[in-house]
Motif scaffolding. Structure first.
Motif, short mmCIF file in Angstrom:
data_model
loop_
_atom_site.label_atom_id
_atom_site.label_comp_id
_atom_site.label_asym_id
_atom_site.label_seq_id
_atom_site.Cartn_x
_atom_site.Cartn_y
_atom_site.Cartn_z
N MET A 1 0.85 -1.19 0.00
CA MET A 1 0.00 0.00 0.00
C MET A 1 0.89 1.25 0.00
SD MET A 1 -2.95 1.11 2.75
CE MET A 1 -3.91 -0.39 2.58
N LYS A 2 0.68 2.14 -0.98
CA LYS A 2 1.53 3.33 -1.10
C LYS A 2 1.03 4.47 -0.22
CE LYS A 2 3.44 2.80 -5.75
NZ LYS A 2 3.53 3.38 -7.10
N ALA A 3 1.95 5.00 0.58
CA ALA A 3 1.68 6.20 1.36
C ALA A 3 2.50 7.34 0.76
CB ALA A 3 2.07 5.98 2.81
N LYS B 1 -3.04 5.83 -1.16
CA LYS B 1 -4.00 5.12 -0.31
C LYS B 1 -4.07 5.78 1.07
CE LYS B 1 -4.96 2.07 -3.41
NZ LYS B 1 -6.24 2.16 -4.11
N MET B 2 -3.01 6.54 1.39
CA MET B 2 -2.96 7.32 2.63
C MET B 2 -1.91 8.40 2.44
SD MET B 2 -0.92 4.64 5.15
CE MET B 2 -2.09 3.29 5.05
N THR C 1 6.59 10.73 14.63
CA THR C 1 6.95 9.35 14.99
C THR C 1 5.69 8.49 15.05
OG1 THR C 1 8.85 10.10 16.29
CG2 THR C 1 8.04 7.89 16.75
N GLN C 2 4.68 8.99 15.75
CA GLN C 2 3.43 8.26 15.93
C GLN C 2 2.69 8.10 14.60
OE1 GLN C 2 4.64 10.86 17.58
NE2 GLN C 2 4.16 10.82 19.76
N THR C 3 2.80 9.12 13.73
CA THR C 3 2.17 9.06 12.41
C THR C 3 2.78 7.96 11.56
OG1 THR C 3 1.54 11.40 12.40
CG2 THR C 3 1.83 10.35 10.25
N ALA D 1 1.40 0.45 10.65
CA ALA D 1 0.46 -0.48 11.30
C ALA D 1 -0.81 -0.65 10.47
CB ALA D 1 0.10 0.02 12.70
N ASP D 2 -1.20 0.41 9.75
CA ASP D 2 -2.42 0.36 8.93
C ASP D 2 -2.19 -0.18 7.53
OD1 ASP D 2 -3.78 1.34 11.10
OD2 ASP D 2 -4.02 3.39 10.33
N GLY D 3 -0.98 -0.66 7.25
CA GLY D 3 -0.75 -1.37 6.00
C GLY D 3 0.16 -0.72 4.98
#
Length: 293
Positions: free
Chosen positions: A1-3, A82-83, A252-254, A260-262
């Motif tokens: 999945m591409k971010a 995708k995000m 960092t959290q992002t 974690a979301d793929g």
């Protein structure tokens, strides 16, 4: 999945965007439009200015925004996120690139934000400092114990946290954090205390401008700095954009949330490779790349 991720202040460099301007009709049109919207020749500064010229906040922020957004638009059908996420200023680039805000309104917002932040910097002398090699919890604890305003501002990656606040408080924090074992605690060459309570004077102007901006549902979730989680609701996006001014950037959290979301690959859209490097600090095996047209 591409971010897809969009950089913030600090990634600028001389001649940024010039290649896009010279080789793509759509890019030239948008750069020319930007000069008209801003009321000054930002393309001249971007293409021919010195590093010092590009450091001025009122120039830096729209310049990075323009490079990032125009790159995304020139990518055309190759830009299929995708995000998305953006570091500080980059959040505005991400929202325009995903269709949540129009190009013109996005540029006006960024210009308003830059000027409001510049004005806030002139009210109280503030600065920022990078703290390397300490756990976030130790940095947070020491900042809380000090007199004056000094707060965590950018959670960039594990072991790298930027603090922000009043000059003397930041200097004292650097001393204490060095004593606590920081590998480095260095004052940054910035114009003020971004992402701290010292930006409060800029908040009212920016909040009004954001409230009056048409924001629609983006084509994919945006992981916003304030929450470090996926958001698509326009009203929530607006609230988070206002809060971002005085709140820490949870990068960092992002990154951790996107993985974690793929997310399996991250592509940085805009100047520099800073964000790719930060993803590598979270997971050395993670696939990263710069957007290429």
């Amino acid at each position: 999945m591409k971010a897809y991720v969009f950089p913030g202040q600090g990634s600028q460099y001389p001649e940024m965007g010039k290649n896009l301007y010279e080789n793509y009709t759509e890019a030239k049109k948008l750069f020319d439009e930007a000069d008209s919207i801003l009321g000054f020749n930002i393309t001249e500064i971007m293409f021919n200015g010195t590093p010092e010229d590009l450091k001025e906040t009122r120039v830096t922020q729209p310049a990075i925004f323009l490079h990032s957004v125009i790159m995304a638009k020139v990518l055309g059908n190759k830009f299929v996120p995708k995000m998305v996420a953006g570091h500080s200023l980059g959040e505005f680039s991400a929202l325009v690139a995903t269709g949540a805000i129009s190009f013109e309104e996005g540029l006006r917002l960024v210009s308003k934000r830059a000027n409001a932040m510049q004005n806030a910097c002139e009210i109280t002398e503030g600065t920022m400092a990078a703290i390397l090699g300490l756990d976030d919890e130790i940095v947070e604890k020491i900042c809380m114990e000090l007199d004056g305003i000094v707060v965590p501002a950018n959670y960039n990656c594990p072991g790298q946290l930027v603090i922000s606040g009043e000059l003397k408080a930041v200097e004292k924090a650097c001393e204490k954090l060095t004593e606590a074992g920081a590998r480095r605690a260095m004052i940054l060459p910035v114009g003020g205390a971004f992402h701290s309570p010292l930006m409060e004077p800029a908040r009212a102007d920016l909040a009004k401008a954001i409230e009056n901006t048409m924001i629609t549902v983006p084509v994919c979730p945006i992981y916003q700095n304030v929450t470090a989680r996926a958001v698509t609701d326009p009203e929530e996006i607006k609230r988070n954009l206002v809060a971002q001014l005085t709140s820490p950037v949870k990068w960092t959290q992002t990154m951790q949330a996107m993985i974690a979301d793929g997310a399996t690959e991250v592509i940085e859209v805009g100047p520099g490779k800073v964000l790719q490097g930060l993803f590598k600090k979270v997971d050395r095996s993670f696939e990263t790349a710069s957007a290429e047209v």
